[in-house]
Design an enzyme around this catalytic site. Sequence first.
Site, PDB file in Angstrom:
ATOM      1  CB  CYS A   2      -0.958   0.075   1.178  1.00 54.41           C
ATOM      2  SG  CYS A   2      -2.143  -1.265   1.238  1.00 54.41           S
ATOM      3  NE  ARG A  27       4.783   1.855   0.177  1.00 54.99           N
ATOM      4  CZ  ARG A  27       5.817   1.734   1.003  1.00 54.99           C
ATOM      5  NH1 ARG A  27       7.006   2.141   0.635  1.00 54.99           N
ATOM      6  NH2 ARG A  27       5.658   1.203   2.186  1.00 54.99           N
ATOM      7  CD1 TRP A  75       0.345  -6.490  -2.900  1.00 53.54           C
ATOM      8  CD2 TRP A  75      -0.060  -7.021  -0.763  1.00 53.54           C
ATOM      9  NE1 TRP A  75       0.682  -7.811  -2.725  1.00 53.54           N
ATOM     10  CE2 TRP A  75       0.437  -8.163  -1.428  1.00 53.54           C
ATOM     11  CE3 TRP A  75      -0.391  -7.123   0.583  1.00 53.54           C
ATOM     12  CZ2 TRP A  75       0.633  -9.380  -0.796  1.00 53.54           C
ATOM     13  CZ3 TRP A  75      -0.207  -8.349   1.222  1.00 53.54           C
ATOM     14  CH2 TRP A  75       0.311  -9.459   0.534  1.00 53.54           C
ATOM     15  CG  ASN A 101       0.724   0.291   4.440  1.00 50.28           C
ATOM     16  OD1 ASN A 101       0.399  -0.873   4.200  1.00 50.28           O
ATOM     17  ND2 ASN A 101       1.973   0.699   4.478  1.00 50.28           N
ATOM     18  N   GLY A 102      -1.527  -1.392   6.367  1.00 55.29           N
ATOM     19  CA  GLY A 102      -1.277  -2.227   7.543  1.00 55.29           C
ATOM     20  C   GLY A 102      -2.476  -3.108   7.840  1.00 55.29           C
ATOM     21  CD  GLU A 483      18.065 -12.454  -6.081  1.00 56.88           C
ATOM     22  OE1 GLU A 483      17.395 -12.980  -5.185  1.00 56.88           O
ATOM     23  OE2 GLU A 483      17.802 -11.336  -6.561  1.00 56.88           O
ATOM     24  CE  LYS A 487      14.840 -10.695  -8.412  1.00 58.34           C
ATOM     25  NZ  LYS A 487      15.506 -10.443  -7.177  1.00 58.34           N
ATOM     26  CD  GLU A 490      10.851 -11.219  -7.360  1.00 54.93           C
ATOM     27  OE1 GLU A 490      10.022 -10.779  -6.561  1.00 54.93           O
ATOM     28  OE2 GLU A 490      12.067 -11.008  -7.235  1.00 54.93           O
ATOM     29  CG  HIS A 506      21.550 -36.060  -1.534  1.00 55.72           C
ATOM     30  ND1 HIS A 506      21.994 -37.276  -1.063  1.00 55.72           N
ATOM     31  CD2 HIS A 506      22.646 -35.276  -1.659  1.00 55.72           C
ATOM     32  CE1 HIS A 506      23.307 -37.220  -0.879  1.00 55.72           C
ATOM     33  NE2 HIS A 506      23.727 -36.018  -1.247  1.00 55.72           N
ATOM     34  CE  LYS A 608      11.839  -2.535  -4.216  1.00 59.62           C
ATOM     35  NZ  LYS A 608      12.656  -3.572  -4.846  1.00 59.62           N
TER      36      LYS A 608
HETATM   37  O1  M6R Z   1      12.993  -4.556   1.626  1.00 60.59           O
HETATM   38  P1  M6R Z   1      13.527  -5.901   1.985  1.00 60.59           P
HETATM   39  O2  M6R Z   1      14.934  -6.097   1.526  1.00 60.59           O
HETATM   40  O3  M6R Z   1      13.378  -6.221   3.443  1.00 60.59           O
HETATM   41  O4  M6R Z   1      12.622  -6.925   1.184  1.00 60.59           O
HETATM   42  C1  M6R Z   1      12.785  -8.302   1.328  1.00 60.59           C
HETATM   43  C2  M6R Z   1      12.006  -9.063   0.280  1.00 60.59           C
HETATM   44  O5  M6R Z   1      10.636  -8.785   0.391  1.00 60.59           O
HETATM   45  C3  M6R Z   1      12.473  -8.722  -1.148  1.00 60.59           C
HETATM   46  O6  M6R Z   1      13.829  -8.964  -1.311  1.00 60.59           O
HETATM   47  C4  M6R Z   1      11.683  -9.556  -2.168  1.00 60.59           C
HETATM   48  O7  M6R Z   1      12.007 -10.908  -2.043  1.00 60.59           O
HETATM   49  C5  M6R Z   1      11.933  -9.067  -3.595  1.00 60.59           C
HETATM   50  N1  M6R Z   1      10.694  -9.032  -4.325  1.00 60.59           N
HETATM   51  C6  M6R Z   1      12.873  -9.927  -4.354  1.00 60.59           C
HETATM   52  O8  M6R Z   1      13.064  -9.495  -5.649  1.00 60.59           O
END
Ligand code: M6R
Length: 613
Positions: A2, A27, A75, A101-102, A483, A487, A490, A506, A608
């Site tokens: 949000c 956000r 969100w 927000n929250g 990682e 990527k 997502e 394994h 985000k």
């Molecule tokens: O703001 P932060 O680094 O705490 O966020 C952590 C994760 O939410 C963030 O890295 C998320 O996994 C990203 N979408 C990855 O690309």
Amino acid sequence: MCGIVGYVGEKQAQAVVIEGLRRLEYRGYDSAGIALVDGGAVAWQKRAGKLANLEKAIVDEPLALSTTGIGHTRWATHGAPNDANAHPHLGRGGRLALVHNGIIENFVELRTGLENAGHELASETDTEVAAHLLELELDAGADLTTAMQRVCCRLEGAFTLVAIDATDPSRVVAARRNSPLVVGLGEGENFLGSDVAAFIEHTREALELGQDQVVTITREGVSVTGFDGSPSEGRRYHVDWDLSAAEKDGHDWFMRKEIYEQPRAVADSLLGRRTPSGALQLDEMRLSDEELRDIDKIIIIACGTSFYAGMVAKYAIEHWTRIPVEVELASEFRYRDPILNASTLVVAISQSGETADTLQAIRHARLQRSRVLAICNTNGSTIPRESDAVIYTHAGPEIGVASTKGFLTQLVACYLLALYLAQVKGTRFGDEITEVMDQLDSMPAHIQTVLDDEAVYALAREHVGTRSVLFLGRHAGYPVALEGALKLKELAYLHAEGFAAGELKHGPIALVEDRLPVLCVVPPQGRDQLRDKMLSGIQEVRARGARTICLVEEGDESIEPYADVLVRLPKVPVLLQPLVAVVPLQLFACELATALGHDVDQPRNLAKSVTVE
Ligand code: M6R
């Protein structure tokens, strides 16, 4: 999670709020809404879906002119992402409009009380309850600031609330608990935003708020109180980036721009870390050498990409300092009753500085008397404010939902922390630290070399239609594999998994079938034992029909016979290899998602900054 905007000043609030929402849309993009004070009434509009839907609605049904307004991009948590659940929410008589927000955790109880008193609520949200309660306070004679203080005392959970009262166009009132809110300080105008991007085109002067504070903005000024009404204040700071940093600068996506900014972001994060005599210095390290010498265990807590940076940090810290390191998902940390004491250093890694899981984890650690050091990219955010020390990364604003330059600069901060601890504890000689610092200083040029090789674009486009991709790595290459898979998940919405190459046999090797793409991060030469084991893993999947795409150091010919595709990486030490190895994986995911027609900056279901647990 949000985005919230508030404005009072001389400009047309609609334009300021909509522009602010555009900058905060990363956000959350389930719905968007706006409310303005309009001559004794609230004028509002809201729509499910992206901000563009709201903008269209405003064109079809224009709102009145006003210089006081609030806005929201959502969100969804409570209630489906439809028009009814979109913010703003209004009080019973339509006098008050509120965005939130929250999560208000006791909303069921509050809602029941309101319904018993005859209130009808139009949405499934927790927010609407607070709107009704605020309006009841206004109707009882309180001004908006007092109403906000009183209602906040009744709420449990995490919330940023921003409200307007139709009868008082002079002010916008907001409150925060466990959820982000900053004030933008202007001339004859003031702003509220979930982060500074909301108002960066108007002012770079900001006020960071503390926990449980209510803030009232008017044209003339800003006043801050506690929930109990006692006077309080925020911390003023200057934002060190400008509007151009929040623009796409000719790129199709923020993510692509941010990938290409990485050489600069890494260089900026290394800047000013050495004294003239060559010793390492960390300005924001508020822990004394004595305190650091007492540390006998480090626990790194983080989420998502930041967690993978923490995994790399473990290799570096243990190697250079011999201090044992655990890496833990922040969301799991406090539920396992971790063993912490005053000699434990908890390192919280968070790009946004607002991730609720990480925030709750550091609060738990501090209750157990551990010291907390934050690695963070966002000045004015909650996690560094609640930590004993901080190392800021200097990536500039990261707007693409998928973290890229955030990750690389977190790695840099982790290396700096490891070397600094080695310096303080004397586990490495000064010239060894200098040698690694020199290698780090050469990394921006190496990252640029990787960016200049665009072969990975064509490779990505070849994979349109692929349903599953595996990533293999060992040692510091293992978090890179994780990682790379994250990527791809997502952005391209593909089945993608990262494995430690040795684990394959394994179980996961059962996933391998003919033509399955397997991206392999090959350790550099000089770590031959590691490399040879990686080679075995590559041969094992290839023997079962996989298509091996190997990220391998230039000059290393030993992999060629086993690679269907070679992606060359510059020669760098194994511990620093993640800084270059992850870049082709970022480009691969970005390009494949683009080719699939996905919105790279706003992937489905994501936001985000994850400010709810
Ligand atoms: O703001 P932060 O680094 O705490 O966020 C952590 C994760 O939410 C963030 O890295 C998320 O996994 C990203 N979408 C990855 O690309």
